[in-house]
Design an enzyme around this catalytic site. Sequence first.
Site, PDB file in Angstrom:
ATOM      1  N   GLU A 187      -9.514   3.268   1.896  1.00 53.74           N
ATOM      2  CA  GLU A 187      -8.960   3.323   0.542  1.00 53.74           C
ATOM      3  C   GLU A 187      -7.849   2.307   0.304  1.00 53.74           C
ATOM      4  O   GLU A 187      -7.608   1.885  -0.822  1.00 53.74           O
ATOM      5  CB  GLU A 187      -8.442   4.743   0.243  1.00 53.74           C
ATOM      6  CG  GLU A 187      -7.029   5.057   0.731  1.00 53.74           C
ATOM      7  CD  GLU A 187      -6.846   5.005   2.241  1.00 53.74           C
ATOM      8  OE1 GLU A 187      -7.858   5.111   2.961  1.00 53.74           O
ATOM      9  OE2 GLU A 187      -5.697   4.843   2.711  1.00 53.74           O
TER      10      GLU A 187
ATOM     11  N   LYS B 205       0.860  -1.189   0.000  1.00 55.02           N
ATOM     12  CA  LYS B 205       0.000   0.000   0.000  1.00 55.02           C
ATOM     13  C   LYS B 205       0.892   1.233   0.000  1.00 55.02           C
ATOM     14  O   LYS B 205       1.694   1.427   0.909  1.00 55.02           O
ATOM     15  CB  LYS B 205      -0.913  -0.009   1.232  1.00 55.02           C
ATOM     16  CG  LYS B 205      -1.681   1.307   1.458  1.00 55.02           C
ATOM     17  CD  LYS B 205      -2.656   1.231   2.642  1.00 55.02           C
ATOM     18  CE  LYS B 205      -3.289   2.597   2.933  1.00 55.02           C
ATOM     19  NZ  LYS B 205      -4.230   2.567   4.072  1.00 55.02           N
TER      20      LYS B 205
ATOM     21  N   LYS C  40     -10.874  12.662   7.461  1.00 59.26           N
ATOM     22  CA  LYS C  40     -10.418  12.355   8.814  1.00 59.26           C
ATOM     23  C   LYS C  40     -10.470  13.602   9.681  1.00 59.26           C
ATOM     24  O   LYS C  40     -10.338  14.711   9.173  1.00 59.26           O
ATOM     25  CB  LYS C  40      -8.950  11.885   8.759  1.00 59.26           C
ATOM     26  CG  LYS C  40      -8.744  10.501   8.196  1.00 59.26           C
ATOM     27  CD  LYS C  40      -7.252  10.140   8.212  1.00 59.26           C
ATOM     28  CE  LYS C  40      -6.994   8.765   7.627  1.00 59.26           C
ATOM     29  NZ  LYS C  40      -7.548   7.660   8.410  1.00 59.26           N
TER      30      LYS C  40
ATOM     31  N   ASP D  43     -12.451   6.592   3.331  1.00 55.59           N
ATOM     32  CA  ASP D  43     -11.238   6.439   4.139  1.00 55.59           C
ATOM     33  C   ASP D  43     -10.766   4.982   4.202  1.00 55.59           C
ATOM     34  O   ASP D  43      -9.690   4.699   4.697  1.00 55.59           O
ATOM     35  CB  ASP D  43     -11.492   6.988   5.552  1.00 55.59           C
ATOM     36  CG  ASP D  43     -10.218   7.292   6.306  1.00 55.59           C
ATOM     37  OD1 ASP D  43      -9.136   7.272   5.680  1.00 55.59           O
ATOM     38  OD2 ASP D  43     -10.301   7.553   7.521  1.00 55.59           O
TER      39      ASP D  43
ATOM     40  N   ARG E 211      -7.524  -0.835   1.057  1.00 51.07           N
ATOM     41  CA  ARG E 211      -7.967  -2.133   0.532  1.00 51.07           C
ATOM     42  C   ARG E 211      -8.345  -2.030  -0.949  1.00 51.07           C
ATOM     43  O   ARG E 211      -8.275  -3.015  -1.676  1.00 51.07           O
ATOM     44  CB  ARG E 211      -9.137  -2.664   1.388  1.00 51.07           C
ATOM     45  CG  ARG E 211     -10.360  -1.814   1.384  1.00 51.07           C
ATOM     46  CD  ARG E 211     -11.281  -2.092   2.557  1.00 51.07           C
ATOM     47  NE  ARG E 211     -10.791  -1.498   3.815  1.00 51.07           N
ATOM     48  CZ  ARG E 211     -11.365  -1.657   4.998  1.00 51.07           C
ATOM     49  NH1 ARG E 211     -12.466  -2.377   5.113  1.00 51.07           N
ATOM     50  NH2 ARG E 211     -10.862  -1.084   6.070  1.00 51.07           N
TER      51      ARG E 211
ATOM     52  N   ASP F 277      -3.032  10.230   3.253  1.00 46.93           N
ATOM     53  CA  ASP F 277      -4.421   9.782   3.403  1.00 46.93           C
ATOM     54  C   ASP F 277      -5.209  10.803   4.207  1.00 46.93           C
ATOM     55  O   ASP F 277      -5.138  10.839   5.434  1.00 46.93           O
ATOM     56  CB  ASP F 277      -4.438   8.410   4.105  1.00 46.93           C
ATOM     57  CG  ASP F 277      -5.855   7.864   4.264  1.00 46.93           C
ATOM     58  OD1 ASP F 277      -6.787   8.428   3.638  1.00 46.93           O
ATOM     59  OD2 ASP F 277      -6.024   6.878   5.005  1.00 46.93           O
TER      60      ASP F 277
HETATM   61  N1  BES Z   1      -4.541   4.618   6.719  1.00 43.91           N
HETATM   62  C1  BES Z   1      -5.662   4.310   7.514  1.00 43.91           C
HETATM   63  C2  BES Z   1      -5.365   3.364   8.669  1.00 43.91           C
HETATM   64  C3  BES Z   1      -4.438   3.882   9.729  1.00 43.91           C
HETATM   65  C4  BES Z   1      -4.951   4.344  10.917  1.00 43.91           C
HETATM   66  C5  BES Z   1      -3.076   3.827   9.573  1.00 43.91           C
HETATM   67  C6  BES Z   1      -4.107   4.781  11.905  1.00 43.91           C
HETATM   68  C7  BES Z   1      -2.237   4.270  10.552  1.00 43.91           C
HETATM   69  C8  BES Z   1      -2.759   4.740  11.722  1.00 43.91           C
HETATM   70  C9  BES Z   1      -6.734   3.650   6.661  1.00 43.91           C
HETATM   71  O1  BES Z   1      -6.770   4.061   5.346  1.00 43.91           O
HETATM   72  C10 BES Z   1      -8.038   4.014   7.262  1.00 43.91           C
HETATM   73  O2  BES Z   1      -8.346   5.151   7.284  1.00 43.91           O
HETATM   74  N2  BES Z   1      -8.777   3.025   7.755  1.00 43.91           N
HETATM   75  C11 BES Z   1     -10.018   3.249   8.358  1.00 43.91           C
HETATM   76  C12 BES Z   1     -10.973   2.199   7.882  1.00 43.91           C
HETATM   77  C13 BES Z   1     -12.407   2.472   8.253  1.00 43.91           C
HETATM   78  C14 BES Z   1     -12.924   3.666   7.499  1.00 43.91           C
HETATM   79  C15 BES Z   1     -13.201   1.242   7.931  1.00 43.91           C
HETATM   80  C16 BES Z   1      -9.854   3.187   9.874  1.00 43.91           C
HETATM   81  O3  BES Z   1      -9.053   2.376  10.348  1.00 43.91           O
HETATM   82  O4  BES Z   1     -10.464   3.975  10.562  1.00 43.91           O
HETATM   83 ZN    ZN Z   2      -5.005   4.747   4.562  1.00 46.76          ZN
HETATM   84 MN    MN Z   3      -7.871   5.795   5.047  1.00 47.98          MN
END
Ligand code: BES
Ligand code: ZN
Ligand code: MN
Length: 506
Positions: free
Chosen positions: A360, A276, A288, A358, A362, A281
Amino acid sequence: MRTELGFAALAGIETELLAVLAGDSQTGKGPETKPAPALLTDDEAVKAAAAAVLASGEFKAGANETLLLHAPAGLKAKRLLVVGLGKQAKATVHGVRNAAGTAVRFAKPRGIKELVLALPVPLPGMDGPEARASVRAAAEGALAGDFDADAYRSERKDQSVQKFTLAAPESPDKTALEAAFAEGVIVGESQNFARTLVNEPGNKLTPTVLGQRAAEMAQAVGLACEVHSTEKLHELKMGAFWSVSQGSEEPPALIVLRYAPEGAAKDGPVLGLVGKGITFDTGGISIKPADNMEKMKYDMSGGAAMLGAMRAIALLKPKVRVIAVICAAENMPDGKAYKPGDVETAMSGKTIEIINTDAEGRLVLADGLSYARQLGATHLIDAATLTGAIGVALGLVNAGAFANDDATFVKFEAALKVSGEKFWRMPLGEEYADQIKSDIGDIKNTGGRYGGACTAAEFLHAFAEDVPWIHLDIAGMAWIDETRPYIAKGPSGIGVRSIVEWVRSF
Ligand code: BES
Ligand code: ZN
Ligand code: MN
């Protein structure tokens, strides 16, 4: 940092700093027992120099505890540093790795530019593989310890150590130890290569720049590299990857590296490493919160881990074919950005309902996995800062690992024994897959509040299908918040060492 393995007697070594390790040799329990620090060297001069201070009880040889002596009597070294390994009975090569990092990080703020670390003697099985493993781990740990994340400070004092020497006792097995040391240097430098990329801010390291950095690295180590962008995504019908990228002014980068050694069997495995590479992000339209958003520059840590691993693979030359696919994009809100409710068609043909922009990672990985399969991968491993949920599940202690094939996972577990990195196996399962069924299409990109790391992994599983596959969720472990004695805060480089070792096990 220059590195060298030497075999000179410790007392005669002229150096700014000679570091030796000590274990706590006390084995009993109860109120009467006191720590019994014991130097892990058979050099009598070093033992004599440290005898008085060790007898004082001030130093307990706790893990990464340090004690400094100036002008040690009977030694040519200007300083003698004792680094604790913790309980001697429980000492491991991973403790040695950390202690080497501690010695280097002790030197840095004191302006000490050159040091010698004595390989600990005796450790269990010292003349067998244990000695080789310790030599390798010491090189890795010293290099990891030298890294600091302050690349853009204008008044930055260059505190890096210029020369690190590991002093091993005279050995009939010098060639093997030299090979182990060289391996450790390659792996340690490759981990730092990944950390340097992760540390770059989103404005400096766009997907395009990540592609350039990958190409430069590939050129330097002799890997084949292609970097594609928007057109190729459309040509390959990578609807999932493109949907994430479409809201950014910065074009995506599809980075493909190939390692095909001459000795590899024509019908042997082809390992597909998928990373990835979200260079920033924001969350996109499902934006976020502002708190900690700056950290999302490290959302390309999985891609960086794969680039670091490929660098090490190119230099270590295992006899197995490897392909890396890194999907780099920036996730932004914009008039052209993808939206919740959109339905995207992935490269595999599966339709994906977007619930949250968010989620993204996957999406880009779905197409990355499909592409690695199309390029002939027989086994897949992906690494991603995929979910906050993995940190909730495992804390900031273990990273998550998922696998659809036990035999492939067993190899990964063996790799962890060498790397010392902590990954914990997490479950996949039909029930998690049920959570991401879509009413309008084949699959949706989020699975609700519970089991977030597992539903994310099941999403990827739908694209890996039955190809033996490992998924590494490193979101909780890719960034270190507090400096430790042996490693600076900032990007950790997690994954590089284990992925390299997993590849070498084929
Ligand atoms: N890049 C984030 C995950 C992340 C969170 C990485 C904290 C490092 C530290 C990922 O893209 C994300 O935002 N995931 C969401 C998924 C949710 C929307 C289902 C998450 O974990 O909140
Ligand atoms: Zn991310
Ligand atoms: Mn994300």
